[in-house]
Design a protein around this motif. Structure first.
Motif, short mmCIF file in Angstrom:
data_model
loop_
_atom_site.label_atom_id
_atom_site.label_comp_id
_atom_site.label_asym_id
_atom_site.label_seq_id
_atom_site.Cartn_x
_atom_site.Cartn_y
_atom_site.Cartn_z
N MET A 1 0.84 -1.17 0.00
CA MET A 1 0.00 0.00 0.00
C MET A 1 0.90 1.25 0.00
N ILE A 2 0.46 2.28 -0.68
CA ILE A 2 1.16 3.56 -0.70
C ILE A 2 0.31 4.59 0.04
N HIS A 3 0.90 5.25 1.02
CA HIS A 3 0.23 6.30 1.79
C HIS A 3 0.76 7.64 1.29
N ALA A 4 -0.09 8.45 0.68
CA ALA A 4 0.29 9.77 0.19
C ALA A 4 0.09 10.78 1.32
N LEU A 5 1.18 11.46 1.72
CA LEU A 5 1.15 12.36 2.87
C LEU A 5 1.66 13.75 2.51
N LYS A 6 1.03 14.77 3.08
CA LYS A 6 1.52 16.14 2.95
C LYS A 6 2.70 16.33 3.91
N THR A 7 3.71 17.08 3.47
CA THR A 7 4.89 17.35 4.30
C THR A 7 5.35 18.78 4.09
N GLU A 8 5.58 19.50 5.18
CA GLU A 8 6.06 20.88 5.10
C GLU A 8 7.47 20.90 4.51
N PRO A 9 7.84 22.01 3.83
CA PRO A 9 9.13 22.08 3.14
C PRO A 9 10.35 21.75 4.00
N VAL A 10 10.42 22.23 5.22
CA VAL A 10 11.60 21.96 6.06
C VAL A 10 11.75 20.47 6.33
N HIS A 11 10.65 19.78 6.57
CA HIS A 11 10.69 18.34 6.82
C HIS A 11 10.89 17.56 5.53
N PHE A 12 10.30 18.05 4.45
CA PHE A 12 10.48 17.40 3.15
C PHE A 12 11.95 17.41 2.75
N GLU A 13 12.60 18.56 2.87
CA GLU A 13 14.01 18.69 2.47
C GLU A 13 14.90 17.76 3.28
N ALA A 14 14.65 17.64 4.59
CA ALA A 14 15.45 16.74 5.43
C ALA A 14 15.25 15.29 5.02
N SER A 15 14.02 14.90 4.68
CA SER A 15 13.75 13.54 4.22
C SER A 15 14.39 13.28 2.86
N ALA A 16 14.24 14.25 1.95
CA ALA A 16 14.78 14.09 0.60
C ALA A 16 16.31 14.02 0.62
N ARG A 29 -4.31 5.75 9.78
CA ARG A 29 -4.27 4.93 8.55
C ARG A 29 -3.77 3.55 8.92
N PRO A 30 -3.98 2.59 8.07
CA PRO A 30 -3.50 1.23 8.36
C PRO A 30 -2.02 1.05 7.98
N TYR A 31 -1.13 1.83 8.62
CA TYR A 31 0.30 1.71 8.34
C TYR A 31 0.80 0.31 8.70
N SER A 32 1.64 -0.25 7.85
CA SER A 32 2.25 -1.56 8.11
C SER A 32 3.67 -1.56 7.56
N PRO A 33 4.59 -2.28 8.23
CA PRO A 33 5.93 -2.44 7.65
C PRO A 33 5.80 -3.06 6.26
N GLY A 34 6.56 -2.53 5.32
CA GLY A 34 6.49 -3.00 3.94
C GLY A 34 5.65 -2.09 3.07
N ASP A 35 4.80 -1.26 3.69
CA ASP A 35 4.05 -0.26 2.93
C ASP A 35 5.01 0.85 2.49
N TYR A 36 4.50 1.74 1.65
CA TYR A 36 5.29 2.88 1.17
C TYR A 36 4.63 4.19 1.57
N VAL A 37 5.46 5.20 1.77
CA VAL A 37 5.00 6.54 2.08
C VAL A 37 5.49 7.47 0.98
N ALA A 38 4.56 8.12 0.30
CA ALA A 38 4.90 9.15 -0.69
C ALA A 38 4.78 10.49 0.03
N LEU A 39 5.92 11.13 0.28
CA LEU A 39 5.93 12.43 0.95
C LEU A 39 5.81 13.51 -0.11
#
Length: 101
Positions: A1-16, A29-39
């Protein structure tokens, strides 16, 4: 499963940049290990068009360490290739559901 999430610029840049390998999120949400997060970078008024993809490798939900109703997602960045790069194709998991709230 892919979870599409909003992320503020400061946090987005650190993740990227690979500096921040986790997300603190409401456990709504039904988060599970093996799922994906689209920031998806969100500047408060709209999406900027920047996005990163991460695999959930760990979930911490223990209320001793997390506020009630929240989880900490341990993330591993996925390789994203830009159009025109000459590399081996990335296998694609067709039919993966996208969960968006």
């Amino acid at each position: 499963m892919i979870h599409a999430l909003k992320t503020e610029p400061v946090h987005f840049e650190a993740s990227a940049a690979g500096i921040k390998g986790f997300e603190v999120r409401k456990n709504d949400r039904p988060y599970s290990p093996g799922d994906y997060v689209a920031l998806n970078e969100w500047n408060g008024e709209g999406y900027t068009g920047k996005c990163t993809l991460h695999k959930i490798v760990y979930i911490l939900s223990d209320t001793e360490y997390c506020k009630e109703g929240y989880v900490i997602l341990g993330l591993e960045p996925c390789a994203i290739r830009t159009r025109g790069e000459m590399q081996e194709p990335i296998p694609c998991n067709r039919g993966v559901p996208v969960y968006e709230r």
